[in-house]
Design an enzyme around this catalytic site. Structure first.
Site, PDB file in Angstrom:
ATOM      1  CG  ASP A 206      -1.825   0.927   1.145  1.00 26.01           C
ATOM      2  OD1 ASP A 206      -2.678   1.024   0.323  1.00 26.01           O
ATOM      3  OD2 ASP A 206      -1.950   1.813   2.184  1.00 26.01           O
ATOM      4  CD  GLU A 262      14.571 -13.304   5.444  1.00 26.18           C
ATOM      5  OE1 GLU A 262      13.470 -13.752   6.129  1.00 26.18           O
ATOM      6  OE2 GLU A 262      15.331 -12.308   5.821  1.00 26.18           O
TER       7      GLU A 262
HETATM    8  C1  GLC Z   1      -4.128   3.159  -0.643  1.00 25.78           C
HETATM    9  C2  GLC Z   1      -5.358   2.184  -0.673  1.00 25.78           C
HETATM   10  C3  GLC Z   1      -6.506   3.109  -0.215  1.00 25.78           C
HETATM   11  C4  GLC Z   1      -6.221   3.407   1.295  1.00 25.78           C
HETATM   12  C5  GLC Z   1      -4.766   4.325   1.194  1.00 25.78           C
HETATM   13  C6  GLC Z   1      -4.527   4.405   2.735  1.00 25.78           C
HETATM   14  O1  GLC Z   1      -4.204   4.150  -1.734  1.00 25.78           O
HETATM   15  O2  GLC Z   1      -5.649   1.401  -1.848  1.00 25.78           O
HETATM   16  O3  GLC Z   1      -7.669   2.213  -0.208  1.00 25.78           O
HETATM   17  O4  GLC Z   1      -7.201   4.238   1.579  1.00 25.78           O
HETATM   18  O5  GLC Z   1      -3.810   3.554   0.420  1.00 25.78           O
HETATM   19  O6  GLC Z   1      -3.757   3.224   3.113  1.00 25.78           O
END
Ligand code: GLC
Length: 554
Positions: A206, A262
């Protein structure tokens, strides 16, 4: 010719993204769950997708629907238990499928015990796990610098008790961890190792481009850009130079790769959510010792024409040459659904699917894309999405205008329940239950059951192309060469995929006319079309129907 060696599984796979909250509810609480995914595994296997990416299911107050993690080792009770994750992995693996988890490294929830401790006092041992800074101006009441969050407002938030500001790249309840603190790296790499050891085959990372920020906290420069986009994160009159794509983030990609390495059998896969031009994003993968791949969101913006996609394919080939692997993404849980951008035109959606599944790269199919699900118009006032709630002061007409321009303020629109049939609640949950988001009214006709019955549906097109892609090494592992522009009418894009002796040609017709095209090269047969059956090839001529994609082989 001796067959070349096949690239690793992740470079050949097809990924299906599941938003667990919206896939299938098995306990009647209106919220999709992990047992729901398990129940649909046979269906997913028969669809032909090979890898599942599951959006966050960890312990979370669910303010950002799981992207605010308060316990990385727990499973949110509404989704199930760790045993359910075990079963999901075992059952998917038993069907020859792989599973990728979603990993939120950049920030935790403000309810994570680490942050609770960190904000308790300036001297708490966890204080330096997050980014705390004194303010400017007397009393420290002005934020430390001009940095804006990814979603518009300033990303600094004042803490009354300890009289300092903390940094959050996304929303205020998602404080960023400080990766310059070795304890933080160790703790988060521990999380990564534990889920790999549990059996996940890969991780989707993310907002990975935000992990490191400028060490000296210098202001971001001015920019004339108003709104960020998929291929340029600058916006809100600011260049994000000091807050995104830091060289230490690229170095951290290598650290993560070493951790992934790993684990073997299978080798684990890392795909980063990063925003920018492909030429900048390749740095995350270059050298073969960083991330395996990154999302190239630019495809969402490409003009839907032969020339538009020709440029895109050329750019992806130039910036992500083999052994690097591009990705083909047309939608996800943050963006407008593909159908929305293509005017809910099934033939255009199928043509887009053909690009996604036949060009070189890893296709990411967002749940519902395979049946042509649509965005729901949900008023900002009733939104579940915290981003929409932040902007709820805006009139809905503004949100709609932005939506039409491809900017989704209310991400509820693309997160509605999966449409399994025309039954009440689209068979996503019990007929009497209240689904967490309304079911799209189009579920009446746009649903899995109806499309299973219709050989001309988007769903059947996916099935045909996924099967063919799996069968033909040229499609899942081959090199790509574009046909010269002058060989074809301007409405047609064509490329050849080659792996050893296996050669497949793909013709993509971006127009609603019917046209005859000469196919360059040797005699061939039609292997598949976006239409239920390809028209026979005569001599060296093919007939392309409106928006038809034709796959030719020998
Ligand atoms: C990313 C995710 C989104 C989330 C954001 C914060 O863009 O895809 O859904 O709200 O990160 O974690």
């Amino acid at each position: 010719m001796q067959a070349p060696e096949l690239p690793p599984w992740w470079a050949r796979t097809t990924v299906y993204q599941i938003y667990p909250r919206s896939f299938l509810d098995t306990n009647g609480d209106g919220i999709g769950d992990l047992p729901g995914i398990v129940r649909k595994l046979d269906w997913l296997r028969d669809l032909g997708v090979e890898t599942l990416w599951i959006c966050p299911f960890y312990g979370s107050p669910q303010q950002d629907l799981g992207y605010d993690v308060s316990d990385y080792d727990a499973v949110a009770p509404e989704y199930g238990t760790r045993d359910d994750v075990r079963r999901l992995l075992d059952e998917a693996h038993a069907r020859g499928m792989r599973v990728v988890a979603d990993m939120v490294l950049n920030h935790t929830s403000n309810e994570h015990p680490w942050f609770r401790e960190s904000r308790s006092s300036r001297t708490n041992p966890k204080r330096n796990w997050y980014l705390w800074r004194p303010g400017r101006k007397p009393g420290g009441k002005a934020p430390p610098n001009n940095w804006r969050s990814l979603v518009g407002p300033r990303g600094w938030h004042w803490d009354e008790r300890t009289q300092e500001w903390y940094w959050a790249s996304f929303l205020p309840f998602q404080p960023d961890l400080d990766y310059r603190n070795p304890e933080v790296q160790e703790a988060m790499l521990g999380v990564v190792r534990r889920w790999f050891a549990f059996g996940f085959d890969g991780l989707r990372l993310d907002i990975f481009h935000a992990i490191f920020k400028d060490e000296r906290f210098e202001d971001n420069p001015f920019s004339t850009r108003l709104l960020p986009s998929e291929d340029d994160p600058d916006g809100f009159l600011q260049s994000y130079r000091r807050t995104l794509h830091h060289p230490e983030t690229i170095a951290f990609a290598r650290t993560l790769r070493r951790v992934a390495n790993e684990f073997q059998d299978p080798p684990r896969f890392l795909v980063g959510e990063v925003f920018g031009q492909p030429s900048a994003l390749r740095r995350y993968c270059e050298g073969g010792d960083g991330l395996h791949s990154v999302f190239l969101f630019k495809a969402m913006r490409a003009p839907f024409t032969a020339a538009g996609f020709r440029d895109l394919v050329l750019e992806f080939e130039r910036e992500m040459p083999a052994p690097l692997v591009p990705t083909w993404v047309f939608g996800n849980h943050d963006r407008s659904r593909r159908g929305e951008r293509l005017g809910y035109h099934p033939e255009r959606e199928k043509l887009s699917a053909a690009v996604q599944l036949t060009a070189r790269g890893i296709p990411f199919v967002y749940y519902g894309e395979e049946i042509g699900m649509r965005d729901l118009d949900v008023p900002l006032a009733t939104a579940k999405d915290p981003l929409a709630r932040m902007y709820r002061f805006l009139p809905d007409i503004v949100a709609r205008k932005l939506h039409a321009a491809g900017i989704l303020l209310n991400r509820d629109a693309c997160r509605t329940p999966m449409q399994w049939s025309s039954a009440p609640n689209a068979a996503f949950t019990d007929p009497g239950a209240a689904p967490w988001l309304p079911v799209h009214p189009a579920a009446e006709t746009v649903n899995v059951e109806a499309e299973e019955r219709d050989p001309a549906s988007i769903l059947h097109c996916y099935k045909r192309l996924l099967r063919l892609r799996k069968d033909r090494p040229a499609l899942h592992a081959g090199a790509l060469t574009l046909y010269p522009e002058h060989a074809l009418p301007p409405e047609v894009l064509a490329y050849r995929r080659t792996f050893g002796d296996d050669v497949v040609d793909v013709l993509l017709h971006f127009d609603d006319a019917t046209r005859r095209v000469r196919i360059p090269g040797d005699r061939c047969v039609a292997l598949a079309s976006t239409y239920p059956a390809p028209l026979p090839i005569r001599e060296d001529e093919a007939v392309l129907r409106p928006y038809e994609a034709l796959v030719l082989g020998r």
